[in-house]
Scaffold this active site. Structure first.
Site, PDB file in Angstrom:
ATOM      1  CG  ASP A  49      -4.552  -9.921   3.755  1.00 21.14           C
ATOM      2  OD1 ASP A  49      -4.304 -10.432   2.644  1.00 21.14           O
ATOM      3  OD2 ASP A  49      -4.308  -8.731   4.029  1.00 21.14           O
TER       4      ASP A  49
ATOM      5  CG  HIS B  31      -1.958  -1.037   1.254  1.00 21.61           C
ATOM      6  ND1 HIS B  31      -2.833  -1.250   0.216  1.00 21.61           N
ATOM      7  CD2 HIS B  31      -2.267  -1.965   2.207  1.00 21.61           C
ATOM      8  CE1 HIS B  31      -3.630  -2.266   0.520  1.00 21.61           C
ATOM      9  NE2 HIS B  31      -3.305  -2.730   1.713  1.00 21.61           N
TER      10      HIS B  31
HETATM   11 ZN   LIG Z   1      -3.810  -7.119   2.937  1.00 23.16          ZN
END
Ligand SMILES: [Zn+2]
Length: 308
Positions: free
Chosen positions: A245, A127
């Site tokens: 995840d 990110h």
């Molecule tokens: Zn993630």
């Protein structure tokens, strides 16, 4: 196959508060499960060096680097960057170890010292934007390694495979104007980081999938979307943004993958690497917050990388 694990104790010193899911225990869980699965001894353990600032600067602005380097708080304090990202006294070194692992693994794979590598590092990276840290991430470890492979090592084509449940917006942004790189991913959508879904191009196959998607959906899109793009691009090296995840036990994501899906995806990437890239793969840990599921999934991923 010889597979190396890159890590460093500094990667456990960055932490963002007891409540935070991106926590040092993630690396302990991985280390424990590698031992528990009796594969730890079969892997080559290498210490992650500190990345030089010049290496980080291939992907990040001076301001983005200074934001981390110049704002380290006193021991026990935190410096907030965004609602779920902060610095502690150790974050600069942790982030440089994480990026340094990716760079060192890239060099070792290109130099033929090892076949492939998994970087068990944190903070994660996908990110992190070129201009600012974001979403648990300080520097974009994979994007920094990609630029090292292209601009320092002279590779002409590299691919990034991102199987984290979240959109790798930072990597996508870093590679927007980079014809020498292909990025393929899937991500739960709509979901954090709520970025625009950019159209597919020969350099970008980032596929949104709905919450609840399971392994059959993901395997089909890997075969229909990722593999043709990868074979057409013929990468000389493949980087994996390995987030776990999307596992069905992970509460930060809403998907339904299991360990066997991570093994299968890794095997698909291995086959592409064998055909086009002399088997060169560097995989870097991104997300994965259920500690048990994370450790088991990394075992499945690393067993596939090492063919054990
Ligand atoms: Zn993630």
């Amino acid at each position: 196959m010889s597979t190396a694990i890159y890590s460093h104790p500094d990667c456990r010193r960055h932490e963002m508060g007891d409540w935070h899911p991106e926590c040092p225990a993630r690396l302990q869980a991985i280390a424990d499960q590698l031992i528990n699965a009796h594969i730890d001894d079969l892997l080559e353990h290498r210490e992650a060096p500190l990345a030089e600032e010049a290496s980080i600067a291939r992907n990040h602005t001076a301001n983005a680097i200074a934001l981390v380097r110049d704002h380290l708080p006193a021991a026990g304090d935190y410096y907030p960057i965004d609602g779920d990202t902060s610095l502690n006294a150790h974050s600069w070194n942790s982030a440089r170890r994480a990026a340094g692992a990716a760079i060192a693994a890239t060099d070792a794979v290109i130099d033929g010292e090892i076949d492939n590598a998994f970087c068990a590092v944190r903070p994660p990276g996908h990110h992190a934007r070129p201009t600012e840290p974001m979403g648990f991430c300080l520097f974009n470890n994979v994007a920094i390694a990609v630029k090292h492979a292209l601009d320092v090592r002279g590779l002409e084509r590299v691919a990034v495979v991102d199987f984290d449940v979240h959109h790798g917006n930072g990597t996508e942004e870093a590679l927007l104007d980079e014809p020498r790189a292909l990025m393929v991913s899937f991500f739960q959508h709509p979901f954090y980081p709520y970025c625009e879904v950019l159209p597919e191009t020969p350099n970008r196959v980032n596929v949104p999938v709905p919450a609840g998607s399971k392994g059959d959906t993901v395997r089909a899109l890997v075969q229909e979307k990722w593999l043709p793009a990868l074979h057409a691009f013929k990468p000389q090296m493949i980087f994996i943004s390995a987030g776990f995840d999307a596992h069905r036990e992970d509460d930060l994501g809403g998907m339904g993958l299991v360990e066997a899906d991570y093994a299968w995806m890794t095997q698909q990437v291995m086959e592409v690497a064998r055909q086009h890239a002399q088997g060169r793969i560097v995989s870097c840990l991104e997300g994965g917050y259920n500690l048990s599921a994370l450790g088991r999934s990394v075992v499945a991923h690393v067993k596939a990388l090492a063919e054990i």
